[in-house]
Design an enzyme around this catalytic site. Structure first.
Site, PDB file in Angstrom:
ATOM      1  N   SER A 199       0.790  -1.241   0.000  1.00  0.00           N
ATOM      2  CA  SER A 199       0.000   0.000   0.000  1.00  0.00           C
ATOM      3  C   SER A 199       0.815   1.280   0.000  1.00  0.00           C
ATOM      4  O   SER A 199       0.234   2.374  -0.041  1.00  0.00           O
ATOM      5  CB  SER A 199      -0.953   0.005   1.205  1.00  0.00           C
ATOM      6  OG  SER A 199      -2.017  -0.884   0.990  1.00  0.00           O
ATOM      7  N   LYS A 257      -0.100   3.730  -2.622  1.00  0.00           N
ATOM      8  CA  LYS A 257      -1.135   4.767  -2.509  1.00  0.00           C
ATOM      9  C   LYS A 257      -0.562   6.182  -2.427  1.00  0.00           C
ATOM     10  O   LYS A 257      -1.284   7.153  -2.678  1.00  0.00           O
ATOM     11  CB  LYS A 257      -2.034   4.475  -1.304  1.00  0.00           C
ATOM     12  CG  LYS A 257      -2.866   3.198  -1.441  1.00  0.00           C
ATOM     13  CD  LYS A 257      -3.761   2.991  -0.234  1.00  0.00           C
ATOM     14  CE  LYS A 257      -4.674   1.771  -0.373  1.00  0.00           C
ATOM     15  NZ  LYS A 257      -3.939   0.506  -0.219  1.00  0.00           N
ATOM     16  N   SER A 277      -5.609   3.273   4.631  1.00  0.00           N
ATOM     17  CA  SER A 277      -5.196   2.361   3.557  1.00  0.00           C
ATOM     18  C   SER A 277      -6.390   1.630   2.946  1.00  0.00           C
ATOM     19  O   SER A 277      -6.312   0.429   2.654  1.00  0.00           O
ATOM     20  CB  SER A 277      -4.161   1.352   4.079  1.00  0.00           C
ATOM     21  OG  SER A 277      -3.287   0.952   3.053  1.00  0.00           O
ATOM     22  N   LYS A 325       3.263   6.369   5.238  1.00  0.00           N
ATOM     23  CA  LYS A 325       2.371   5.379   4.630  1.00  0.00           C
ATOM     24  C   LYS A 325       2.877   3.987   4.976  1.00  0.00           C
ATOM     25  O   LYS A 325       4.075   3.694   4.878  1.00  0.00           O
ATOM     26  CB  LYS A 325       2.311   5.522   3.097  1.00  0.00           C
ATOM     27  CG  LYS A 325       1.252   4.620   2.466  1.00  0.00           C
ATOM     28  CD  LYS A 325      -0.139   5.082   2.835  1.00  0.00           C
ATOM     29  CE  LYS A 325      -1.200   4.015   2.562  1.00  0.00           C
ATOM     30  NZ  LYS A 325      -1.226   2.962   3.607  1.00  0.00           N
TER      31      LYS A 325
END
Length: 340
Positions: A119, A122, A176, A281
């Site tokens: 993720s 993203k 997420s 993140k």
């Protein structure tokens, strides 16, 4: 019924005797077995619950131990990256710490390895959306196209959920949310194929030669990058105020139909007073292991930190803590000697 300690001893003695008797002649074995049975009866006569004991002896069952099923190996494990030692004994197979202002590398472990990034994808998804200048107030609707058919993960965003682009962006970066990220890609001008092309074009423009994107969520192991490339991505996204704010948000409430649903950040370090995080993140899929990237101020420096393919539930956070403590002891003396 459970076996008593005395009964268990008796049963083991009986089984051992019968096993030894198997090597003797048949007549002799029969006689010995008879004696054992009689002796058992005498013991049972003296101790009232003899019949129960006999039944207990017969009820003993030996079971085979369950077969061991090994854990799924990450790409980093398969490549032997975890076998590389480092001064801090990190659980991450890839680690990279960069001074954002001077570009000095303070710590480096397998920085050139190209691995799935889960993720962390993203961040690029968000960057492409923001740079496209699309309205953050436009309503986007979750459809069946946003359901995860890659890893079959769940989501609280049911098909038919309508949120603004800004809300989708917030959930994708903070919590997420995979369906939110996919919806952002679908609603890009030209659709999903155009969006993925824009992601890869942006990576090329930033000089991220080790990076490739296949979709906007990170669920695909074909989304891959290196620590050096991800440091570049963090450097760029950390300069976008909206992405800084959304990625470091600890929680938010979103109206889903008649319910007000709370979403929380996937990074527990945001609640730690010892950390001053400007952008972050996290990521995880089986092929990638646990991952996290951050921009944070510590030891008087503005740093970019990348940890990929960490083994263990909380090991990526533990690795970040090890690096923080190490930097606190180094001060301005952190040198390239820590590089691997």
């Amino acid at each position: 019924m459970k076996l008593s300690f005395a009964t268990a001893i008796l049963s083991l003695s009986l089984l051992s005797f019968l096993g030894a008797a198997g090597a003797a002649p048949a007549a002799s074995k029969s006689a010995k077995v008879t004696k054992v049975v009689k002796a058992t009866k005498v013991t049972k006569a003296k101790a009232k619950p003899s019949a129960r004991q006999a039944r207990k002896v017969r009820s003993v069952v030996l079971r085979r131990p369950a077969a061991f099923v090994p854990a799924v190996a990450t790409f980093g494990m398969a490549a032997g990256l975890h076998a590389v030692d480092d001064p801090l004994a990190l659980k991450s197979s890839v680690a990279y710490v960069l001074d954002q202002n001077t570009n000095e590398v303070l710590f480096s472990k397998n920085p050139q390895a190209v691995l799935p990034i889960a993720s962390i994808t993203k961040l690029m998804t968000a960057l492409v959306v923001v740079e496209a200048g699309l309205s953050l107030d436009e309503k986007l609707t979750v459809t069946e196209e946003d359901i995860d058919t890659e890893k079959h993960t769940r989501s609280r965003l049911a098909v038919g959920t309508a949120l603004t682009r800004g809300e989708m962006l917030h959930l994708a970066l903070m919590a997420s949310e995979n369906r939110a990220a996919n919806a952002l890609g679908r609603h890009y001008p030209g659709g999903m194929s155009a969006f993925v092309a824009a992601m890869n074009a942006k990576a090329v423009s930033l000089g991220m030669a080790d990076t490739h994107y296949a979709e906007p969520t990170g669920l695909s192991s074909r989304n891959q990058s290196s620590a050096k490339d991800l440091a570049t991505l963090v450097n760029v996204t950390s300069q976008v105020p909206l992405l800084r704010d959304l990625s470091t948000s600890r929680e938010t409430r979103v109206s889903l139909g008649k319910r007000l649903v709370q979403f929380r950040s996937t990074n527990g370090l945001l609640s730690n007073p010892l950390w001053d995080i400007g952008l972050q993140k996290t990521g995880f899929i089986n092929e990638a292991g646990k991952c996290v990237v951050m921009q944070a101020r510590m030891a008087g420096r503005q740093l970019i930190m990348v940890f990929l393919d960490s083994s263990g539930k909380a090991s990526r956070i533990a690795d970040a803590e090890r690096v923080r403590k190490w930097l606190a002891t180094q001060g301005d003396t952190a040198t390239p000697s820590a590089k691997l």
